[in-house]
Design a protein around this motif. Structure first.
Motif: not given
Length: 199
Positions: A57, A59-60, A64-67, A72, A74, A79
């Motif tokens: 994953g 975390s930007d 936000g978190y892209a798994d 994603y 937000d 999601y």
């Protein structure tokens, strides 16, 4: 210079060299030439404020978190999944085709219609098809499942083409009209004859 002094300076020199070597090894193990940092948990913090964890994953910097599944999350609580759909914080879901399922279980389709959780459907014209097979149009009229139609004036058109108006009068498919008085007279006569045993 006596031997003790020489030994002292040699010891200082060796210690300094050892510390420099240790610092170089430590720096190479944690710092990246791109300004990032790899931690002891298998994660990597980049120079842009993001963090890639050991599970795939990311975390930007916005929160936000892209798994690892292509989704994603937000910072607002929504999601976006790998199919292109979006689950909002209110419990609704917008799919990739342009439809939207709300928190009540209703569904708004891309054509402007809405299917509610009770089995009814409101179309883009403002009409409503209920679960029993009937349909209420935008004028207030109602088409039932037997092919009849109740208009907003209180009249009813049956499946044969006959029409009963709000006064109780009936226009047959042939165009003939029977008014309520005639109908009542005929019914009274029939009832009387039946009572007398003649009908």
């Amino acid at each position: 210079m006596d031997p003790n002094t020489m030994a002292y300076y040699q010891g200082m020199s060796d210690a300094a060299n050892a510390l420099n070597s240790l610092a170089a090894v430590s720096s190479a193990a944690t710092a990246s030439p791109y300004g990032g940092y790899a931690d002891a948990f298998g994660g990597y913090a980049d120079a842009f404020g993001g963090y890639a964890d050991a599970f795939g994953g990311y975390s930007d910097a916005t929160g936000g978190y892209a798994d690892a599944f292509g989704g994603y999350a937000d910072p607002l609580g929504g999601y976006t999944d790998a199919l292109g759909g979006y689950a909002d914080p209110l419990g609704g879901y917008a799919d990739a085709s342009g439809g939207y399922t709300d928190a009540t279980g209703g569904y708004s389709d891309p054509m402007g219609g809405y299917a509610d959780a009770s089995g009814g459907y409101t179309d883009a014209t403002g009409g409503y098809a209920d679960a029993s097979g009937g349909y209420t149009d935008a004028t207030g009229g109602y088409s039932d499942a037997m092919g009849g139609y109740s208009d907003s004036m209180g009249g009813y058109t049956d499946a044969l083409g006959g029409y009963t108006d709000a006064t109780g009068g009936y226009t047959a498919p042939t165009g003939a009209y029977v008014d309520p008085g005639t109908m009542a007279y005929a019914q009274g006569a029939n009832d009387l004859l039946a009572a007398l045993g003649m009908c």
